[in-house]
Enzyme design. Structure first.
Site, PDB file in Angstrom:
ATOM      1  N   ALA A 114       0.870  -1.184   0.000  1.00  0.00           N
ATOM      2  CA  ALA A 114       0.000   0.000   0.000  1.00  0.00           C
ATOM      3  C   ALA A 114       0.906   1.234   0.000  1.00  0.00           C
ATOM      4  CB  ALA A 114      -0.965  -0.006   1.191  1.00  0.00           C
ATOM      5  N   LEU A 115       1.777   1.257  -0.989  1.00  0.00           N
ATOM      6  CA  LEU A 115       2.877   2.222  -1.012  1.00  0.00           C
ATOM      7  C   LEU A 115       2.398   3.648  -1.256  1.00  0.00           C
ATOM      8  CD1 LEU A 115       5.576   0.218  -3.017  1.00  0.00           C
ATOM      9  CD2 LEU A 115       5.151   0.239  -0.554  1.00  0.00           C
ATOM     10  N   GLY A 155       5.989   8.307   0.989  1.00  0.00           N
ATOM     11  CA  GLY A 155       6.940   8.068   2.080  1.00  0.00           C
ATOM     12  C   GLY A 155       7.810   6.852   1.755  1.00  0.00           C
ATOM     13  N   HIS A 156       7.170   5.760   1.379  1.00  0.00           N
ATOM     14  CA  HIS A 156       7.931   4.556   0.991  1.00  0.00           C
ATOM     15  C   HIS A 156       8.866   4.878  -0.186  1.00  0.00           C
ATOM     16  CE1 HIS A 156       4.121   2.502   2.568  1.00  0.00           C
ATOM     17  NE2 HIS A 156       5.063   1.975   3.323  1.00  0.00           N
ATOM     18  N   LYS A 197       9.208   7.928  10.672  1.00  0.00           N
ATOM     19  CA  LYS A 197       7.780   7.855  11.041  1.00  0.00           C
ATOM     20  C   LYS A 197       7.549   6.799  12.129  1.00  0.00           C
ATOM     21  CE  LYS A 197       3.181   7.334  10.137  1.00  0.00           C
ATOM     22  NZ  LYS A 197       2.967   5.995  10.561  1.00  0.00           N
ATOM     23  N   GLN A 199      10.353   1.759  16.154  1.00  0.00           N
ATOM     24  CA  GLN A 199      10.715   0.618  15.306  1.00  0.00           C
ATOM     25  C   GLN A 199      12.159   0.758  14.811  1.00  0.00           C
ATOM     26  OE1 GLN A 199       8.106  -1.464  12.306  1.00  0.00           O
ATOM     27  NE2 GLN A 199       9.148  -0.091  10.916  1.00  0.00           N
ATOM     28  N   SER A 210       0.035   3.975   5.173  1.00  0.00           N
ATOM     29  CA  SER A 210      -0.868   3.087   4.427  1.00  0.00           C
ATOM     30  C   SER A 210      -2.251   3.083   5.073  1.00  0.00           C
ATOM     31  CB  SER A 210      -0.310   1.669   4.394  1.00  0.00           C
ATOM     32  OG  SER A 210       0.994   1.682   3.879  1.00  0.00           O
TER      33      SER A 210
END
Ligand code: AMP
Length: 282
Positions: free
Chosen positions: A32-33, A36-37, A151, A155, A188
């Protein structure tokens, strides 16, 4: 762009390119690019000889089965965007390829307090699942450089900790958060917002900006509380509004005014959970 679905095929492909001395940049995603990706792919293109993007909606990192079921899948548009960005290889594995012995994670990743606070507290098991999938992907692709988005601030720290222990020569590149015009961090999950929710969602970035503008050295508890109230009164159900040391992620009630800090927010709009963060200083 070459699309590979089998672990054996991508391993062979990468080992051939390694023999030629090519350095691989790797961008793991759940598809679901959005822009940002793509910014990660573009950055990797400038710094490595070939870019691998993976798309795999990893079941083991979802603590909420409904969130997993509703995770958007837009594979045709994803392929189109990756081609346009000049991505060299798309790795598109199925669950059987990623987890040939089943989904259960028998291995425990030692993450210390990073596995008890913020996202880890509200999404138990999430980071164990993230480490499980990223470790498996790194073991398959053996990249020289790994590209991650700020973002997902916590993580990034979790993956750095895991990779330092298991892939010491891997370089990790953290890329800035891409935002919509009204400040909303691209995600996404934004695809799942209704028109009204989409407008409301920008209030998270507005809240981060407000904290950034109003924070001063000293006690920051009231500021966190007021920000939580601001979001709750604007239709959100807040999981947390926190301020942490940006280097350690130690949560702070007092700021000395010099420490580089990060403001972190997680909140639901109906059943869509959104996260965002902003650094102060640094
Ligand atoms: P995801 O597909 O959400 O797992 O994200 C894949 C990678 O893209 C992760 O490293 C994310 O941090 C990064 N990413 C997601 N959203 C953004 C954004 N708005 N700007 C920059 N990077 C992002």
């Amino acid at each position: 762009m070459i699309i590979l679905k089998k672990v054996a095929d991508i391993k062979l492909f990468i080992s051939n390119t390694k023999e030629k001395g090519m350095a691989t940049g790797f961008v793991p995603t759940m598809g679901a690019l959005h822009a940002g990706h793509i910014s990660l792919i573009t950055k990797a293109k400038t710094e490595t000889d070939q870019v691998v993007c993976s798309i795999f909606v990893n079941p083991t990192q979802f603590n909420d089965p409904k969130d997993f079921e509703k995770y958007p899948v837009t594979i045709e548009q994803d392929i189109y965007q990756l081609e346009k960005a000049g991505c060299d290889i798309l790795f598109l594995p199925g669950v059987d390829e990623m987890y040939p012995t089943g989904l259960k994670n028998s291995r425990h990743f030692e993450l210390g307090f990073l596995d008890t606070i913020l996202e880890a507290k509200f999404r138990p098991g999430h980071f164990q699942g993230v480490c499980q999938v990223v470790d498996r992907l790194l073991e398959i692709i053996l990249p020289e450089k790994l590209y991650l988005g700020q973002k997902d601030f916590q993580q990034c720290m979790v993956i750095k900790k895991m990779a330092n222990a298991n892939y010491p020569s891997l370089q990790i590149v953290i890329c800035p958060t891409k935002r919509e015009k009204d400040g909303l961090a691209m995600s996404s999950r934004n695809m799942r917002l209704s028109g009204t929710e989409r407008k409301q969602a920008a209030k998270i970035a507005a809240a981060l900006e407000l904290v950034k503008k109003n924070i001063s050295a000293g006690d920051v508890r009231e500021l966190k509380l007021n920000t939580t109230q601001y979001l709750n009164s604007n239709g959100f159900k807040v999981d947390y509004v926190e301020i942490a040391d940006a280097n350690t992620l130690q949560l702070l009630d007092f700021w000395n005014g010099n420490q580089v800090i990060v403001i972190l927010i997680a909140a639901f709009l109906n059943d869509v959970r959104l996260i965002d963060n902003m650094m102060v200083g640094g």
